[in-house]
Design a protein around this motif. Structure first.
Motif, PDB file in Angstrom:
ATOM      1  N   TYR A  95      10.714 -54.543 -44.675  1.00  0.00           N
ATOM      2  CA  TYR A  95      11.783 -55.503 -44.935  1.00  0.00           C
ATOM      3  C   TYR A  95      12.599 -55.120 -46.168  1.00  0.00           C
ATOM      4  N   SER A  96      13.876 -55.442 -46.107  1.00  0.00           N
ATOM      5  CA  SER A  96      14.696 -55.313 -47.311  1.00  0.00           C
ATOM      6  C   SER A  96      14.540 -56.548 -48.182  1.00  0.00           C
ATOM      7  N   GLU A  97      14.176 -57.670 -47.541  1.00  0.00           N
ATOM      8  CA  GLU A  97      14.003 -58.922 -48.277  1.00  0.00           C
ATOM      9  C   GLU A  97      13.069 -59.852 -47.513  1.00  0.00           C
ATOM     10  N   VAL A  98      12.199 -60.518 -48.248  1.00  0.00           N
ATOM     11  CA  VAL A  98      11.339 -61.560 -47.693  1.00  0.00           C
ATOM     12  C   VAL A  98      11.413 -62.717 -48.673  1.00  0.00           C
ATOM     13  N   THR A  99      11.756 -63.893 -48.165  1.00  0.00           N
ATOM     14  CA  THR A  99      11.859 -65.068 -49.030  1.00  0.00           C
ATOM     15  C   THR A  99      11.108 -66.232 -48.419  1.00  0.00           C
ATOM     16  N   GLN A 116      15.693 -51.783 -41.787  1.00  0.00           N
ATOM     17  CA  GLN A 116      16.499 -50.954 -40.892  1.00  0.00           C
ATOM     18  C   GLN A 116      16.891 -51.770 -39.668  1.00  0.00           C
ATOM     19  N   GLU A 117      18.045 -51.449 -39.124  1.00  0.00           N
ATOM     20  CA  GLU A 117      18.536 -52.132 -37.930  1.00  0.00           C
ATOM     21  C   GLU A 117      17.569 -51.910 -36.764  1.00  0.00           C
ATOM     22  N   VAL A 118      17.293 -52.976 -36.010  1.00  0.00           N
ATOM     23  CA  VAL A 118      16.435 -52.902 -34.825  1.00  0.00           C
ATOM     24  C   VAL A 118      17.192 -53.507 -33.646  1.00  0.00           C
TER      25      VAL A 118
END
Length: 176
Positions: A95-99, A116-118
């Motif tokens: 992940y680029s971000e997890v909040t 990354q794009e999926v």
């Protein structure tokens, strides 16, 4: 890693979400032990008047209960954030971000954004197939943890999964 097969990515994604929630529900602090020593008469006498609430205390306003629940939700979210920070490097691979955010009065919102794009449709299908596992996790771990911290009378958890561009792939709210 995730551009090769969405199945591996979605499985890892859900597994991480499940692991995070399970980790957050466990605590390193031991359960308080019940005292095996008998209470003294003095302690019993002192405790008796406090054990019986007055009519005024029994009729506590609902606002106090709602405020207490919101404070408990804030505490739960803070605990989850600590767990996310502790898992930081392992999450950065996926992940680029997890909040995690509080949505009052009783909902914790977890948002996972792929690094990354999926393929969105494939990811959504995979995540939907794992919704039962997430629901079971909520029922057996997350909701009891929220309730024990004072969130309630009901508890909710929303999982949101976003693609790298920020577009939502899938979300689901589970209720106790």
């Amino acid at each position: 890693m995730f551009t090769k097969t969405i199945r591996a990515g979605a499985t890892s994604l859900t597994a991480l979400a499940l692991a995070l929630s399970l980790t957050a529900c466990s605590s390193d602090e031991p359960e308080p032990e019940a005292s095996t020593e008998p209470a003294t008469q003095e302690a019993t006498t002192e405790a008796t008047p406090e054990a019986e609430p007055s009519a005024t205390e029994e009729e506590a306003p609902e606002e106090t209960t709602a405020a207490d629940s919101e404070a408990a939700l804030d505490e739960y979210v803070a605990m989850e954030r600590e767990q996310l920070e502790a898992a930081g490097d392992s999450l950065a691979e996926v992940y680029s971000e997890v909040t995690v955010e509080a949505q009052y009065p009783d909902t914790a919102v977890f948002t996972y954004t792929y690094a990354q794009e999926v393929p969105a449709e494939e990811a959504a299908t995979q995540l939907e197939s794992m919704a039962g596992d997430l629901k079971e996790l909520c029922e057996t771990g997350v909701f009891p943890a929220m309730e024990s911290m004072g969130v309630g009378p009901s508890q909710k958890v929303t999982y949101v999964y976003n693609n790298a561009d920020g577009s939502e792939i899938w979300s689901q709210t589970f209720e106790s």
